[in-house]
Design a protein around this motif. Structure first.
Motif, short mmCIF file in Angstrom:
data_model
loop_
_atom_site.label_atom_id
_atom_site.label_comp_id
_atom_site.label_asym_id
_atom_site.label_seq_id
_atom_site.Cartn_x
_atom_site.Cartn_y
_atom_site.Cartn_z
N ILE A 1 0.83 -1.20 0.00
CA ILE A 1 0.00 0.00 0.00
C ILE A 1 0.87 1.25 0.00
CG2 ILE A 1 -1.71 1.31 1.34
CD1 ILE A 1 -2.90 -1.28 2.22
N SER A 2 0.52 2.19 -0.87
CA SER A 2 1.22 3.47 -0.89
C SER A 2 0.53 4.42 0.09
CB SER A 2 1.21 4.05 -2.31
OG SER A 2 -0.12 4.21 -2.75
N LYS A 3 0.98 5.65 0.14
CA LYS A 3 0.40 6.64 1.05
C LYS A 3 -1.11 6.73 0.81
CE LYS A 3 0.65 11.48 2.37
NZ LYS A 3 1.33 12.76 2.17
N THR A 4 -1.86 6.63 1.90
CA THR A 4 -3.31 6.62 1.83
C THR A 4 -3.91 7.43 2.97
OG1 THR A 4 -3.24 4.37 0.92
CG2 THR A 4 -5.34 5.10 1.81
N GLU A 5 -4.93 8.24 2.66
CA GLU A 5 -5.67 8.99 3.68
C GLU A 5 -7.13 8.56 3.63
OE1 GLU A 5 -4.65 13.31 4.43
OE2 GLU A 5 -3.92 13.04 2.38
N VAL A 6 -7.71 8.32 4.80
CA VAL A 6 -9.10 7.89 4.89
C VAL A 6 -9.76 8.60 6.06
CG1 VAL A 6 -10.61 5.93 5.47
CG2 VAL A 6 -8.69 5.59 3.91
N MET A 7 -11.03 9.00 5.90
CA MET A 7 -11.81 9.53 7.00
C MET A 7 -13.24 9.04 6.85
SD MET A 7 -12.11 13.43 8.48
CE MET A 7 -13.13 14.15 7.19
N ILE A 8 -13.83 8.63 7.98
CA ILE A 8 -15.21 8.16 8.02
C ILE A 8 -15.98 9.01 9.01
CG2 ILE A 8 -16.75 6.23 8.56
CD1 ILE A 8 -14.40 4.34 7.93
N GLU A 9 -17.16 9.48 8.59
CA GLU A 9 -18.08 10.18 9.48
C GLU A 9 -19.39 9.42 9.45
OE1 GLU A 9 -20.09 14.57 10.16
OE2 GLU A 9 -19.77 13.86 8.12
N ILE A 10 -20.00 9.20 10.62
CA ILE A 10 -21.24 8.44 10.66
C ILE A 10 -22.18 8.98 11.74
CG2 ILE A 10 -20.18 6.66 12.10
CD1 ILE A 10 -22.03 4.62 10.66
N LEU A 11 -23.45 8.99 11.39
CA LEU A 11 -24.52 9.37 12.31
C LEU A 11 -25.52 8.22 12.32
CD1 LEU A 11 -26.09 11.46 14.08
CD2 LEU A 11 -27.17 12.22 11.94
N VAL A 12 -25.79 7.69 13.51
CA VAL A 12 -26.68 6.54 13.66
C VAL A 12 -27.81 6.91 14.62
CG1 VAL A 12 -26.85 4.13 14.36
CG2 VAL A 12 -24.72 4.97 13.34
N PRO A 13 -29.05 7.06 14.11
CA PRO A 13 -30.18 7.32 15.01
C PRO A 13 -30.56 6.04 15.76
CG PRO A 13 -30.94 7.22 12.73
CD PRO A 13 -29.45 7.05 12.70
N LEU A 14 -30.84 6.19 17.03
CA LEU A 14 -31.25 5.06 17.88
C LEU A 14 -32.49 5.45 18.68
CD1 LEU A 14 -27.69 4.20 19.25
CD2 LEU A 14 -28.93 2.97 17.46
N GLY B 1 -10.31 9.96 11.10
CA GLY B 1 -9.49 9.81 9.91
C GLY B 1 -8.05 9.52 10.25
N ALA B 2 -7.38 8.87 9.31
CA ALA B 2 -5.97 8.52 9.49
C ALA B 2 -5.24 8.59 8.16
CB ALA B 2 -5.84 7.11 10.06
N ILE B 3 -3.96 8.70 8.26
CA ILE B 3 -3.09 8.65 7.09
C ILE B 3 -2.07 7.54 7.32
CG2 ILE B 3 -1.59 10.47 8.03
CD1 ILE B 3 -1.01 11.30 5.12
N PHE B 4 -1.87 6.71 6.30
CA PHE B 4 -0.81 5.70 6.34
C PHE B 4 0.30 6.17 5.42
CE2 PHE B 4 1.33 2.08 4.32
CZ PHE B 4 1.99 1.59 5.44
N GLU B 5 1.51 6.26 5.97
CA GLU B 5 2.67 6.64 5.17
C GLU B 5 3.71 5.53 5.27
OE1 GLU B 5 3.64 10.98 4.92
OE2 GLU B 5 2.68 10.95 6.90
N PRO B 6 3.96 4.83 4.15
CA PRO B 6 4.98 3.77 4.17
C PRO B 6 6.37 4.38 4.35
CG PRO B 6 4.11 4.07 1.95
CD PRO B 6 3.35 5.00 2.85
N ASN B 7 7.26 3.62 4.98
CA ASN B 7 8.65 4.05 5.12
C ASN B 7 9.53 2.82 5.21
OD1 ASN B 7 8.72 3.14 7.86
ND2 ASN B 7 7.84 5.09 8.53
N ASP B 8 10.82 3.02 5.35
CA ASP B 8 11.74 1.88 5.41
C ASP B 8 12.31 1.68 6.82
OD1 ASP B 8 13.38 4.08 5.52
OD2 ASP B 8 14.59 3.53 3.78
N SER B 9 11.53 2.01 7.83
CA SER B 9 11.99 1.88 9.22
C SER B 9 12.02 0.43 9.70
CB SER B 9 11.07 2.69 10.16
OG SER B 9 9.78 2.08 10.22
N GLY B 10 11.30 -0.46 9.02
CA GLY B 10 11.21 -1.84 9.46
C GLY B 10 10.18 -2.05 10.55
#
Length: 192
Positions: free
Chosen positions: A50-63, A73-82
């Motif tokens: 997976i390359s660099k990816t940004e995702v955010m989810i917003e949700i409203l649930v009536p009960l 939301g989060a961002i995944f950034e690949p690197n070579d840190s191991g």
């Protein structure tokens, strides 16, 4: 941004690899960091797919007479840190108010992930990352949860746990998963 109508179970919006801004508010759902929780999920991680990816989810649930609300939301950034590292940024409880969230007519929604929700986000993300093969898909890199919003009334620790899980799910696009989360977010993942 993709908007989802979940029928009687609510509404959701998902952003992926695009500006993480609410409609009508062109400021990113980003907040000043007061502190961070950092955890190494995997040592000796190899390069993932997976390359660099940004995702955010917003949700409203009536009960009935109450509701659940959350945005994460989060961002995944690949690197070579191991290493595969999970970071959750903590905001103050007095961040700016959002007026265009799904819950704005029901709740006071503020930008940020407060200390109250950080352990839940971490636990939910870790649960997904520890499923067989998921950490290998990501590989070496850093997942930073640094986008989000909470409602003063509608947010809960359990809901942010499920949001942490769901955000990782969308990043890895593990559609064959059994989705170890409750129905409202499970339905979001099935429709996305």
């Amino acid at each position: 941004m993709k908007s989802l109508d979940l029928g009687l179970t609510g509404k959701a919006r998902i952003w992926q690899d695009e500006p993480l801004c609410f409609p009508g508010d062109y400021r990113p759902v980003f907040y000043p960091v007061e502190d961070e929780r950092i955890e190494t999920i995997l040592d000796n991680a190899k390069v993932g797919s997976i390359s660099k990816t940004e995702v955010m989810i917003e949700i409203l649930v009536p009960l009935g007479a109450r509701f659940l609300y959350g945005c994460l939301g989060a961002i995944f950034e690949p690197n070579d840190s191991g290493k595969l590292v999970l970071k959750v940024s903590i905001a103050t409880e007095s961040e700016r108010q959002l007026n265009t969230s799904l819950a704005s007519s029901l709740d006071i929604v503020r930008v940020g992930i407060t200390e109250e929700y950080v352990p839940s986000v971490t636990d939910g993300a870790r649960l997904k990352l520890q499923e067989p093969g998921v950490s290998d898909i990501l590989g070496s890199g850093e997942i930073s949860f640094n986008r989000g919003a909470f409602g003063e009334i509608g947010s809960s620790k359990a809901f942010f746990h499920d949001l942490g899980y769901a955000v990782i799910e969308v990043i890895v696009r593990d559609k064959g998963s059994s989705y170890n989360i409750k129905p409202p977010l499970k339905k979001v993942l099935e429709q996305f």
